[in-house]
Design a protein around this motif. Structure first.
Motif, short mmCIF file in Angstrom:
data_model
loop_
_atom_site.label_atom_id
_atom_site.label_comp_id
_atom_site.label_asym_id
_atom_site.label_seq_id
_atom_site.Cartn_x
_atom_site.Cartn_y
_atom_site.Cartn_z
N MET A 38 49.25 20.90 47.98
CA MET A 38 49.42 20.67 49.32
C MET A 38 48.30 20.63 49.92
N VAL A 39 48.19 19.71 51.21
CA VAL A 39 46.94 19.49 51.94
C VAL A 39 47.50 19.55 53.35
N ASN A 40 46.72 20.17 54.33
CA ASN A 40 46.72 20.32 55.72
C ASN A 40 45.66 19.99 56.44
N GLU A 41 45.75 19.47 57.66
CA GLU A 41 44.47 19.10 58.40
C GLU A 41 44.70 19.79 59.89
N GLY A 42 43.50 20.15 60.50
CA GLY A 42 43.82 20.70 62.15
C GLY A 42 42.48 20.59 62.50
N PRO A 93 27.16 22.24 67.58
CA PRO A 93 28.56 22.64 68.40
C PRO A 93 29.29 21.35 68.60
N GLY A 94 30.64 21.52 68.71
CA GLY A 94 31.40 20.35 68.79
C GLY A 94 32.76 20.62 68.36
N SER A 95 33.65 19.73 68.21
CA SER A 95 34.85 19.49 67.47
C SER A 95 34.69 19.08 66.26
N TYR A 96 35.70 19.77 65.26
CA TYR A 96 35.75 19.70 63.94
C TYR A 96 37.14 19.59 63.41
N ARG A 97 37.25 18.80 62.42
CA ARG A 97 38.42 18.49 61.94
C ARG A 97 38.12 19.20 60.53
N VAL A 98 39.48 20.01 59.96
CA VAL A 98 39.40 20.85 58.88
C VAL A 98 40.56 20.49 58.07
N ARG A 99 40.13 20.01 56.98
CA ARG A 99 41.26 19.76 55.65
C ARG A 99 41.19 21.13 54.68
N PRO A 125 36.89 13.93 66.54
CA PRO A 125 37.78 14.38 67.99
C PRO A 125 38.72 15.30 67.62
N THR A 126 39.19 16.07 68.55
CA THR A 126 40.45 17.08 68.39
C THR A 126 41.52 16.24 68.10
N ALA A 127 42.29 16.54 67.11
CA ALA A 127 43.53 15.78 66.95
C ALA A 127 44.73 16.62 66.39
N PRO A 128 45.91 16.42 66.47
CA PRO A 128 47.06 17.33 66.10
C PRO A 128 47.00 18.01 64.56
N LEU A 129 47.49 19.06 64.43
CA LEU A 129 47.82 19.45 63.32
C LEU A 129 48.48 18.49 62.23
N ALA A 130 48.30 18.30 61.03
CA ALA A 130 49.07 17.30 60.25
C ALA A 130 49.33 18.02 58.88
N VAL A 131 50.25 17.88 58.44
CA VAL A 131 50.49 18.26 56.97
C VAL A 131 50.46 16.92 56.23
N VAL A 132 49.43 16.85 55.65
CA VAL A 132 49.02 15.30 54.66
C VAL A 132 49.73 15.43 53.63
N LYS A 133 49.82 16.57 52.84
CA LYS A 133 50.75 16.52 51.72
C LYS A 133 51.55 17.94 51.68
N ALA A 134 52.80 17.92 51.63
CA ALA A 134 53.80 18.90 51.74
C ALA A 134 53.90 19.47 50.41
N ARG A 135 54.20 20.78 50.28
CA ARG A 135 54.31 21.37 48.97
C ARG A 135 55.64 21.25 48.49
N SER A 136 55.95 20.66 47.28
CA SER A 136 57.24 20.49 46.81
C SER A 136 57.99 21.56 47.03
N SER A 137 59.34 21.39 47.05
CA SER A 137 60.35 22.48 47.44
C SER A 137 60.63 22.99 45.99
N ALA A 138 60.16 22.63 44.86
CA ALA A 138 60.58 23.12 43.52
C ALA A 138 59.38 24.23 43.34
N ALA A 139 58.03 24.21 44.15
CA ALA A 139 57.07 25.17 43.85
C ALA A 139 57.33 26.41 44.95
N VAL A 140 58.19 26.08 45.90
CA VAL A 140 58.12 27.37 46.93
C VAL A 140 59.01 28.49 46.28
#
Length: 160
Positions: free
Chosen positions: A79-83, A111-117, A145-160
């Motif tokens: 899974m991969v998320n960004e915010g 100091p400033g805006s950061y993206r986090v993956r 620059p600030t950007a919306p949260l993104a689910v870049v790669k969702a966790r497969s439902s089989a793994a949940v």
């Protein structure tokens, strides 16, 4: 792409979470963890990123600071998320939610805006009692620059 700093950590993920935050942030972390945030293991606020974990134990985390967006390598991750978040103090703290913040590891950043993956691996490797596993959490930060949260790669439902 250059990695400026990398820190390898073992973070006590009490309550199944840890934080990447401006060291002066004063967020109500409890309100960040909506049902949706818990499901995606990722919560955001203006100055903090909450990373959910699958174990309520010490987990391996690698945090790296980059000068620009790192290359994408999503295939090997569960899974991969960004915010985005803002660092006003010039210092990012990495801590479990019950850690003593003054003792938390830190990264000095302009100091400033950061993206986090956040990339998650081994999410389905837990022992039956949930105490052992090969879960691993990679956190990459870069100025952006600030950007919306993104689910870049969702966790497969089989793994949940």
């Amino acid at each position: 792409m250059t990695t400026e700093t990398t820190i390898e950590l073992a973070i006590f993920a009490d309550y199944f979470q840890f934080y990447i935050q401006d060291e002066t942030a004063n967020d109500d972390f409890g309100s960040l963890w909506t049902d949706e945030a818990v499901e995606r293991l990722f919560a955001t606020s203006a100055q903090s990123i909450g990373v959910g974990t699958v174990r309520n134990m010490t987990v391996p985390v690698v945090v790296s600071l980059h000068s620009q967006e790192p290359a994408t390598d999503f295939g090997e991750w569960d899974m991969v998320n960004e915010g985005s978040f803002t660092v006003r103090s010039g210092c990012v703290a990495i801590a479990g939610c019950t850690d003593y913040l003054p003792d938390a590891p830190r990264l000095s950043v302009p100091p400033g805006s950061y993206r986090v993956r956040v990339s998650y691996a081994g999410l389905d490797t837990l022992s039956e009692d949930g105490l052992e596993g090969d879960d691993f959490y990679r956190v990459q930060l870069w100025p952006a620059p600030t950007a919306p949260l993104a689910v870049v790669k969702a966790r497969s439902s089989a793994a949940v």
